[in-house]
Design an enzyme around this catalytic site. Structure first.
Site, PDB file in Angstrom:
ATOM      1  N   GLU A   1     -43.446  92.114 -70.773  1.00 30.66           N
ATOM      2  CA  GLU A   1     -42.786  93.108 -71.621  1.00 30.66           C
ATOM      3  C   GLU A   1     -43.032  94.533 -71.138  1.00 30.66           C
ATOM      4  O   GLU A   1     -42.708  95.498 -71.825  1.00 30.66           O
ATOM      5  CB  GLU A   1     -43.224  92.944 -73.081  1.00 30.66           C
ATOM      6  CG  GLU A   1     -44.723  92.973 -73.297  1.00 30.66           C
ATOM      7  CD  GLU A   1     -45.132  92.803 -74.758  1.00 30.66           C
ATOM      8  OE1 GLU A   1     -44.295  92.956 -75.655  1.00 30.66           O
ATOM      9  OE2 GLU A   1     -46.318  92.520 -74.990  1.00 30.66           O
TER      10      GLU A   1
ATOM     11  N   CYS B   1     -38.892  85.988 -76.366  1.00 31.54           N
ATOM     12  CA  CYS B   1     -39.178  86.067 -77.798  1.00 31.54           C
ATOM     13  C   CYS B   1     -38.768  87.424 -78.373  1.00 31.54           C
ATOM     14  O   CYS B   1     -38.972  87.684 -79.551  1.00 31.54           O
ATOM     15  CB  CYS B   1     -40.647  85.773 -78.077  1.00 31.54           C
ATOM     16  SG  CYS B   1     -41.768  86.869 -77.206  1.00 31.54           S
TER      17      CYS B   1
ATOM     18  N   HIS C   1     -42.199  91.779 -97.726  1.00 28.37           N
ATOM     19  CA  HIS C   1     -42.195  90.419 -98.259  1.00 28.37           C
ATOM     20  C   HIS C   1     -40.939  90.151 -99.069  1.00 28.37           C
ATOM     21  O   HIS C   1     -40.374  89.074 -99.030  1.00 28.37           O
ATOM     22  CB  HIS C   1     -43.430  90.205 -99.147  1.00 28.37           C
ATOM     23  CG  HIS C   1     -44.631  89.803 -98.357  1.00 28.37           C
ATOM     24  ND1 HIS C   1     -45.911  89.961 -98.816  1.00 28.37           N
ATOM     25  CD2 HIS C   1     -44.740  89.245 -97.147  1.00 28.37           C
ATOM     26  CE1 HIS C   1     -46.759  89.503 -97.919  1.00 28.37           C
ATOM     27  NE2 HIS C   1     -46.062  89.081 -96.882  1.00 28.37           N
TER      28      HIS C   1
ATOM     29  N   ASP D   1     -40.137  95.390 -76.243  1.00 28.88           N
ATOM     30  CA  ASP D   1     -40.920  96.379 -75.501  1.00 28.88           C
ATOM     31  C   ASP D   1     -40.362  96.611 -74.104  1.00 28.88           C
ATOM     32  O   ASP D   1     -40.318  97.743 -73.631  1.00 28.88           O
ATOM     33  CB  ASP D   1     -42.389  95.938 -75.412  1.00 28.88           C
ATOM     34  CG  ASP D   1     -43.155  96.327 -76.668  1.00 28.88           C
ATOM     35  OD1 ASP D   1     -42.952  97.457 -77.140  1.00 28.88           O
ATOM     36  OD2 ASP D   1     -43.927  95.500 -77.177  1.00 28.88           O
TER      37      ASP D   1
HETATM   38  C1  PEP Z   1     -41.317  92.174 -77.764  1.00 34.77           C
HETATM   39  O1  PEP Z   1     -41.866  93.223 -77.393  1.00 34.77           O
HETATM   40  O2  PEP Z   1     -40.152  91.849 -77.408  1.00 34.77           O
HETATM   41  C2  PEP Z   1     -42.011  91.253 -78.671  1.00 34.77           C
HETATM   42  C3  PEP Z   1     -41.509  90.079 -78.975  1.00 34.77           C
HETATM   43  O3  PEP Z   1     -43.185  91.653 -79.204  1.00 34.77           O
HETATM   44  P1  PEP Z   1     -43.301  92.654 -80.448  1.00 34.77           P
HETATM   45  O4  PEP Z   1     -41.895  92.837 -81.009  1.00 34.77           O
HETATM   46  O5  PEP Z   1     -44.240  92.018 -81.389  1.00 34.77           O
HETATM   47  O6  PEP Z   1     -43.836  93.884 -79.808  1.00 34.77           O
HETATM   48 MG    MG Z   2     -44.020  93.523 -77.667  1.00 32.13          MG
END
Ligand code: PEP
Ligand code: MG
Length: 566
Positions: free
Chosen positions: A428, A499, A186, A452
């Site tokens: 992913e 993402c 945080h 991932d």
């Molecule tokens: C990813 O795997 O790219 C992702 C966005 O999910 P996390 O980082 O939460 O595993």
């Molecule tokens: Mg992921």
């Protein structure tokens, strides 16, 4: 030079102010008047809440409403009925308030800090902060006032707590260096919001610096130069000014559409971890939230969040985003994301194990509770739902069937929800990437999780330093995967976003434009940088770069080439 994790970008130059941890030592006493001892505890808790409320009010002005919530979270911790109830039990057994409160807090701290993942460990820091605050009141200890620090101060502390951050006057604090903490604490989040350069996790920091030392900190690469010479001071002063000029220039991208040099419009949204981050997304001019990592709601607790708690959190995020898209990812636990109270089995290969959608499909009560909360919240905004770690079409089908089941239950109870809610998946895993054409026929959208996907494609765990040289999104195999996923989505006319961290990487952006990505989901502070970067590319130029990159056969050569084009 000292080295830690750069958690908040920028160059800070100034004189060190060491904030010593004050001793919370005391001699435990046995008490007989347990009623007045309980009152003493409650009095201290009340004063703590009042102080914290004041700090939250100050933080609201310096950092914004959402961040004040981090302090308000401390009030929720200290008022947690279980925590207070257990403490009172110990007092009733004859322990003094200090011993009782310390004992119960330590129990929670131990649970959270023994988790394997960084995020849960960071929650222990919040409880430690609450514990120290209440103990100081019980012991009558006066605190050092950080708000009085002079201009150009570099704060050096063992562990930076959100309550310390709340006292920071951002005009005077040029940087923060700490021994513990990491990217997701945080305090790190607050430092980023206050735009104060910070480096955390520097081993043995407090033996390496002392009050009054001049230091330079580089929050982007985690470097701290103690005893800098004149040439270094000059170099970093110039770098700091350059960064400030660049930041100012980014402001011209605020409030604008995300548009390439040849007029193609992209969606630029944010990755968020809780509803307050949604406010941060708005603050940094994000166009919505492309990934709400809901596991944070599960991690901050000692038991599963109820449907009502989840509903409130999703609804809050939806309302903050005022009709802008909000993609809620269902629970993604396991692997690097442990939740101690869920008592997941220890597995030899946790990344390959019983996690994410696999866990949810086998724990339908937990999954359906979450889906009900998401669906109920969907009538308050533009919500979509997304499944993590999908590897085969059956998982998508089963997940969608459960969404339908929950929909019909809500319908029969007369509860409102968005009947047309979109159901998408994270792509992913290597398997999902390879069968993206099959998945695209039944998913409403894709979001590529490169964090991932890189690990699974390269068969390497990025936490393992012996193989981390393989972990790069620029590996030719990973790039081919990404290109293939995007093509399959486009062939089937579904939106495709990214993402993972790669979405904000300037070296990746021309490739993603060339492959045809439609949405970039990035951390809120990266929004303007990414918008600027996208604005500098035409499809034709991006295609040329992608073509040249595709002809290269090693990660190093791709990296070296892309460096020359940004
Ligand atoms: C990813 O795997 O790219 C992702 C966005 O999910 P996390 O980082 O939460 O595993
Ligand atoms: Mg992921």
């Amino acid at each position: 030079m000292l080295k830690g994790t750069g958690v908040s970008d920028g160059i800070g130059i100034g004189k060190v102010l060491v904030i010593e941890e004050c001793s919370l030592e005391y001699t435990p006493k046995k008490v007989t008047d347990t009623k007045s001892e309980t009152e003493r505890l409650n009095g201290a808790v009340e004063i703590f809440c009042q102080n914290t409320q004041k700090q939250a009010d100050a933080l609201k002005i310096s950092a914004g409403e959402a961040d004040a919530e981090i302090m308000l979270g401390h009030i929720s911790i200290v008022k947690d009925p279980y925590l207070i109830g257990e403490t009172e039990k110990l007092i009733n057994d004859g322990n003094c308030a200090e011993a009782a409160f310390e004992n119960i807090c330590d129990m929670f701290i131990n649970i959270f800090s023994s988790a394997d993942d960084e995020l849960t460990k960071q929650r222990a820091a919040d409880i430690r902060d609450v514990k120290a605050g209440v103990m100081k009141i019980l012991l009558g200890i006066e605190e050092v006032n950080i708000s009085d620090a002079p201009k150009d101060t570099i704060l050096a502390v063992k562990e930076l707590t959100p309550s310390m951050v709340a006292e920071i006057n951002r005009e005077n604090i040029a940087g923060i260096i700490t021994e513990t903490g990491g990217m997701t604490s945080h305090s790190a989040i607050l430092a980023r919001i206050l735009e104060i350069p910070a480096v955390m996790g520097i081993p043995d920091l407090l033996n390496a610096v002392k009050n009054g030392d001049t230091v330079i900190i580089d929050g982007s690469n985690g470097e701290v130069l103690n005893y800098p010479d004149n040439a270094q001071l000059e170099h970093y002063n110039a770098k700091r000014e350059q960064l400030m000029r660049e930041k100012k220039a980014l402001e011209s991208f605020r409030g604008k559409a995300t548009i390439s040099a040849d007029g193609e419009i992209y969606q630029l949204v944010c990755n968020i971890g809780d509803p307050d981050d949604a406010a941060q997304a708005v603050e940094f001019d994000g166009e919505g939230a492309g990934l709400f990592r809901t596991e944070f709601l599960f991690m901050n607790k000692t038991s599963l969040p109820t449907e009502e708690e989840q509903f409130k959190a999703y609804k809050k995020a939806a309302l903050i985003l005022k009709g802008k898209p909000l993609v809620i990812r269902t629970l993604d636990i396991g692997g690097d994301k442990d939740i101690p109270y869920m008592r997941l089995k220890k597995e030899a290969n946790p990344f390959m194990g019983f996690r994410a959608i696999r866990y949810c499909l086998k724990n339908r009560d937990i999954f359906k509770t979450q889906l009900r909360a998401v669906l109920r919240a969907s009538s308050f905004g533009n919500i979509s739902v997304m499944f993590p770690l999908v590897t085969c079409i059956e998982e998508l089908r089963e997940g969608k069937a459960l969404v339908e089941e929950v929909k019909s239950e809500l319908k029969s109870s007369g509860t409102d929800f968005d009947e047309n809610i979109k159901v998408g998946i994270m792509v992913e895993t290597a398997s999902a990437a390879v069968i993206a054409d099959i998945l695209a026929k039944e998913a409403d959208f894709f979001s590529i999780g490169t964090n991932d996907l890189t690990g699974y494609t390269m068969s390497c765990d990025r936490g393992n330093s012996d193989v981390s040289y393989l972990y790069s999104v620029l590996q030719p195999s990973v790039l081919r995967m990404i290109k293939h996923i995007i093509k399959c989505a486009r062939d089937n006319n579904i939106p495709v976003g990214m993402c993972g961290e790669a979405a904000a990487d300037p070296m990746m952006i021309p490739l993603l434009i060339s492959y045809g990505l439609t949405e970039f989901s990035v951390s809120p502070p990266s929004v303007l940088k990414v918008r600027k970067c996208i604005s500098s590319w035409t499809k034709q130029k991006a295609d040329e770069v992608a073509e040249k990159a595709a002809a290269l056969d090693t990660e190093q050569s791709v990296h070296d080439y892309l460096k020359t084009v940004i």
